[in-house]
Scaffold this motif. Structure first.
Motif, mmCIF file in Angstrom:
data_model
loop_
_atom_site.group_PDB
_atom_site.id
_atom_site.type_symbol
_atom_site.label_atom_id
_atom_site.label_comp_id
_atom_site.label_asym_id
_atom_site.label_seq_id
_atom_site.Cartn_x
_atom_site.Cartn_y
_atom_site.Cartn_z
ATOM 1 N N ALA A 79 46.818 -32.472 30.388
ATOM 2 C CA ALA A 79 47.272 -31.116 30.069
ATOM 3 C C ALA A 79 48.476 -31.152 29.133
ATOM 4 N N ARG A 80 49.412 -32.083 29.383
ATOM 5 C CA ARG A 80 50.581 -32.191 28.509
ATOM 6 C C ARG A 80 50.176 -32.666 27.117
ATOM 7 N N GLY A 81 49.186 -33.565 27.069
ATOM 8 C CA GLY A 81 48.724 -34.050 25.767
ATOM 9 C C GLY A 81 48.112 -32.931 24.939
ATOM 10 N N ILE A 82 47.354 -32.059 25.581
ATOM 11 C CA ILE A 82 46.763 -30.928 24.871
ATOM 12 C C ILE A 82 47.854 -30.004 24.332
ATOM 13 N N SER A 83 48.894 -29.817 25.121
ATOM 14 C CA SER A 83 49.995 -28.946 24.680
ATOM 15 C C SER A 83 50.696 -29.527 23.461
ATOM 16 N N ARG A 84 50.888 -30.853 23.471
ATOM 17 C CA ARG A 84 51.556 -31.484 22.334
ATOM 18 C C ARG A 84 50.688 -31.414 21.077
ATOM 19 N N ILE A 85 49.407 -31.598 21.241
ATOM 20 C CA ILE A 85 48.508 -31.497 20.078
ATOM 21 C C ILE A 85 48.526 -30.079 19.518
ATOM 22 N N ASN A 86 48.585 -29.099 20.400
ATOM 23 C CA ASN A 86 48.665 -27.710 19.948
ATOM 24 C C ASN A 86 49.919 -27.467 19.133
ATOM 25 N N GLU A 87 51.010 -28.094 19.580
ATOM 26 C CA GLU A 87 52.271 -27.929 18.848
ATOM 27 C C GLU A 87 52.177 -28.562 17.468
ATOM 28 N N VAL A 88 51.554 -29.736 17.386
ATOM 29 C CA VAL A 88 51.386 -30.400 16.090
ATOM 30 C C VAL A 88 50.503 -29.559 15.166
ATOM 31 N N LEU A 89 49.453 -28.990 15.714
ATOM 32 C CA LEU A 89 48.561 -28.162 14.904
ATOM 33 C C LEU A 89 49.261 -26.901 14.410
ATOM 34 N N ARG A 90 50.132 -26.357 15.243
ATOM 35 C CA ARG A 90 50.869 -25.164 14.824
ATOM 36 C C ARG A 90 51.773 -25.484 13.640
#
Length: 252
Positions: free
Chosen positions: A107-118
């Protein structure tokens, strides 16, 4: 449960009791209470299976042999228990904290990827790069699918832990005492299955030896059409008192 006794109103029993069945031993020091329980179960299961499926007729009936074959059928049922509960053995080797940690990391990894994509989206907007926009669109589709999967995994984790708590309360009565080791109930079943497998092998060896012995000692049937040899033996035996006396005098 246990109504009317000093232990009345019991709501459950600990599965740990199953492990103590091998602590009660017979006079030979080898046969345990679990051996007796298995013998009784295979006898009942064997009779049930024999009654449901007709057995081939034999020219020489042997009740002992038939009973041993019934027990062997029942033993196959009991011995399959370990295979049927194979998932329990797998669950016993798992650590709930480690499992929960893996889900949290995902779940934390998905959040970090979302931040990178943003951040990448903001960069693409300023540069208006077609390649970056295509990458952004591809990753957005992947992230949507990944987020849905993570939500499903988290829901399944919650349901699984809830079911483990429910089954622990069913057998042990109070799951709060097992909170430090929520999967311990699976460890108890795994250990019992290991003991049961060993006992089934012992009972199987005894049953096989008994079957082999019974096949070598079939009762000899009496054929009423054959002439009896007993009258000839009685005819040759001296029966009169005179003969007895003469024979005794000859002996003297």
């Amino acid at each position: 449960m246990n109504v009317g006794t000093n232990r009345g109103d019991a709501h459950a029993f600990k599965l740990d009791t199953l492990l103590k069945l091998v602590d009660v031993k017979g006079t030979d020091g080898k046969t345990t209470l679990l051996h007796f329980v298995v013998q009784e179960i295979i006898k009942a299961e064997g009779s049930r299976l024999s009654a449901s499926s007709p057995s081939p007729t034999r020219t020489q009936p042997n009740a002992l042999h038939d009973d041993l074959l019934c027990r062997k059928l029942g033993l196959q049922v009991v011995a399959r228990l370990g295979g049927e509960l194979g998932n329990v053995k797998k669950a016993a080797s798992m650590d709930s904290e480690v499992l929960g940690g893996y889900v949290s990391k995902l779940a934390r990894g998905i959040s970090r990827i979302n931040e990178v994509l943003r951040l990448n989206e903001e960069l693409c907007s300023s540069k208006n790069s077609s390649g970056s926009l295509q990458f952004q669109e591809s990753m957005s589709g992947f992230m949507k699918m990944a987020e849905d999967e993570i939500i499903k995994v988290q829901a399944q984790e919650s349901v699984a832990l809830s079911l483990v708590k429910e089954i622990t309360e069913y057998f042990h009565g109070n799951s709060t005492k097992e909170e430090a080791h929520p999967f311990r109930i699976f460890m108890v079943v795994r250990d019992f299955l290991s003991i049961l497998d060993r006992v089934c092998k012992d009972v199987g060896r005894i049953t096989d030896r008994s079957i082999a012995s019974s096949t070598r000692h079939f009762p000899v049937p009496v054929n009423p059409t054959l002439p009896s040899v007993f009258p000839r033996i009685r005819a040759l035996r001296p029966e009169s008192s005179d003969d007895d006396g003469s024979s005794s005098s000859l002996s003297s």
